[in-house]
Design a protein around this motif. Structure first.
Motif, mmCIF file in Angstrom:
data_model
loop_
_atom_site.group_PDB
_atom_site.id
_atom_site.type_symbol
_atom_site.label_atom_id
_atom_site.label_comp_id
_atom_site.label_asym_id
_atom_site.label_seq_id
_atom_site.Cartn_x
_atom_site.Cartn_y
_atom_site.Cartn_z
ATOM 1 N N THR A 139 -54.454 14.313 30.633
ATOM 2 C CA THR A 139 -54.864 13.099 30.950
ATOM 3 C C THR A 139 -56.063 12.504 29.789
ATOM 4 O O THR A 139 -56.783 11.762 30.170
ATOM 5 C CB THR A 139 -55.828 13.285 32.278
ATOM 6 N N ASP A 147 -52.852 10.908 25.603
ATOM 7 C CA ASP A 147 -51.456 11.362 26.545
ATOM 8 C C ASP A 147 -50.920 10.465 26.860
ATOM 9 O O ASP A 147 -50.831 10.221 27.896
ATOM 10 C CB ASP A 147 -51.822 12.378 27.273
ATOM 11 N N MET A 148 -50.021 9.644 25.972
ATOM 12 C CA MET A 148 -49.397 8.447 26.330
ATOM 13 C C MET A 148 -48.057 8.937 27.244
ATOM 14 O O MET A 148 -47.681 8.267 28.131
ATOM 15 C CB MET A 148 -48.811 8.028 25.218
ATOM 16 N N ARG A 181 -47.605 11.037 29.720
ATOM 17 C CA ARG A 181 -47.930 11.095 30.909
ATOM 18 C C ARG A 181 -48.276 9.716 31.604
ATOM 19 O O ARG A 181 -47.550 9.375 32.906
ATOM 20 C CB ARG A 181 -49.037 11.989 31.199
ATOM 21 N N ARG A 182 -48.711 8.841 31.109
ATOM 22 C CA ARG A 182 -49.024 7.177 31.469
ATOM 23 C C ARG A 182 -47.777 6.793 31.648
ATOM 24 O O ARG A 182 -47.471 5.945 32.721
ATOM 25 C CB ARG A 182 -49.870 6.767 30.590
ATOM 26 N N SER A 213 -45.114 8.540 34.389
ATOM 27 C CA SER A 213 -45.524 8.573 35.700
ATOM 28 C C SER A 213 -45.382 7.294 36.332
ATOM 29 O O SER A 213 -45.424 7.274 37.657
ATOM 30 C CB SER A 213 -46.946 9.171 35.998
ATOM 31 N N ARG A 214 -45.177 6.085 35.537
ATOM 32 C CA ARG A 214 -45.146 4.722 36.381
ATOM 33 C C ARG A 214 -43.606 4.684 36.785
ATOM 34 O O ARG A 214 -42.681 4.693 35.945
ATOM 35 C CB ARG A 214 -45.288 3.735 35.222
#
Length: 437
Positions: free
Chosen positions: A280, A284-285, A287-288, A291-292
């Protein structure tokens, strides 16, 4: 509140590993089966039980070179003496039996022949047994005559003979679904007359490393640069697990570039493994981005799991085909442990293999070790068998040194969430790492 209490409280907010694996792996299904030629099936997993359609041997045959005869014609011949310490031996002069040799039979002989009293056939190993024959006398128990032969010793009835179906009977289960096809299995299937088997294809696995800081192998790391060890290691691990693995290499922290790369790879992948960007932090691109929710593109859910090393794991699907994706941490030791607990079982499930987890044993711990409370720790270790049975386990470097520990490990010491100290002499669980595949 103490630092230890703070750490345990934080760990209590993490999802237990067993719960996470149960909710994640049940979403996977084995790949559709293929009917493959026997020569192409080695290394794949059987999708159905294999049943013998024909007996093996297919007919009564000679098991050795010698003379096929009727046992009653040999009853008068002398026998070898025997002793449990010295084996069989000649006890002195014996009465021989003389039989007429009425023909020679080789492995390619196909015409049925019949024995009559006082006669025999010279036979090669694998030759069809003459009708009426129930014993094959070894060559060295005779004078090796051609027109007639002296039988010096009488073997037991049935000696030197292989009966039809003696090894494999019609309808016998030769191998069960979920088993890997091995070279001896291939020979067994062929001997029973099987030319094709139904198998699961080897999963196609694509490995991608993410991060602006990554550089390829061949040069040392510098400030702001990290050598990409993970994609190489994870590709090798996927091959070891039985997959057809492809290393894509490094993907920069570009959201659209990452999405496009992953969607392109769904055309040739049954599973995608990424490494890096699961936390997070500001960098940490992955995950962002993943997760969308995206229309028709699938979604990846990231979960903080009670796992050491590496707590952040991702699982979901990408692309219109909804290809499963496993997202592992960027730290090399944590990435390899994450592969063991999540990606490797996923590969086994797709391949239809049973069981999906590595075998484990109970072992005697040789050295006291500490473990972070609230986390299930997988620590590199060396396992050895003890004289008289059982195992011992020597812990190797863990924590921030997990990667170097794994390089010499043949097992993973497992310390549960409630374990903070495991004393020398205690019994612990160890996963066995089989590096021979």
């Amino acid at each position: 509140m103490t630092a230890t209490a703070d750490a345990e409280a934080a760990a209590n907010e993490l999802m237990p590993l067993a719960e996470y694996l149960g909710s994640t792996l049940r979403r996977l299904r084995a790949l559709p089966p293929l009917d493959l030629d026997l020569t192409q099936a080695h290394g794949n997993v059987l999708a159905a039980d294999v049943i013998a359609p024909h007996p093996f041997p297919a007919f009564d045959q000679a098991a050795i070179d010698g003379y096929a005869a009727r046992w009653e014609d040999l009853a008068g011949a002398g026998r070898l003496g025997a002793h449990p310490a010295f084996g069989q031996f000649d006890t002195g002069p014996t009465r021989s039996v003389r039989l007429n040799v009425v023909g020679d039979l080789g492995a390619a002989s196909w015409r049925p022949v019949r024995l009559t009293a006082g006669t025999c056939f010279s036979v090669a190993a694998g030759a069809p047994l003459p009708i009426g024959a129930d014993v094959v006398v070894p060559v060295h128990w005779t004078d090796q005559g051609m027109a007639a032969v002296e039988i010096l010793h009488a073997p037991k009835r049935g000696s030197g003979v292989r009966r039809a179906g003696e090894e494999l009977a019609v309808g016998q289960v030769l191998a069960t679904a979920g088993s890997y096809v091995t070279p001896p299995m291939v020979a067994t299937f062929a001997a029973a007359g099987i030319g094709h088997v139904l198998v699961r294809p080897s999963p196609r696995v694509v490995v991608v490393a993410t991060g602006d800081e990554l550089v390829d192998v061949g040069r040392p790391s510098q400030p702001g640069q990290v050598v990409d060890a993970n994609s190489h290691a994870l590709t090798a691990a996927a091959v070891e697990a039985g997959a057809l693995a492809y290393r894509i290499g490094i993907c920069d922290d570009d959201p659209e570039g990452l999405r496009g790369l992953l969607e392109d790879q769904t055309l040739r992948a049954d599973l995608i493994i990424t490494t890096g960007g699961t936390g997070t932090g500001p960098g940490d691109m992955l995950r962002r981005v993943l997760s969308r929710p995206g229309t028709g593109r699938g979604t990846v859910e990231f979960t903080d799991v009670a796992l050491c090393p590496g707590t952040a794991l991702g699982f979901g699907t990408v692309g219109g085909e909804e290809v499963p994706v496993v997202c592992l941490p960027g730290e090399p030791g944590a990435a390899l442990i994450g592969f063991e607990v999540l990606a490797r079982p996923a590969i086994q499930l797709l391949a239809g293999a049973e069981p999906v987890f590595r075998p484990s044993v109970k072992a005697h711990l040789l050295e006291t070790v500490s473990s972070p409370g609230g986390l299930r720790e997988f620590r590199p270790a060396h396992v050895a068998e003890r004289r008289g049975g059982g195992y011992t386990v020597q812990p190797l470097a863990g924590g921030p040194y997990t990667l170097s520990g794994l390089a010499e490990a043949n097992g993973l010491l497992v310390l549960g969430e409630r374990v903070t100290t495991a004393a020398a002499g205690s019994t612990v669980d160890v996963l066995l790492l089989d590096r021979r595949r």
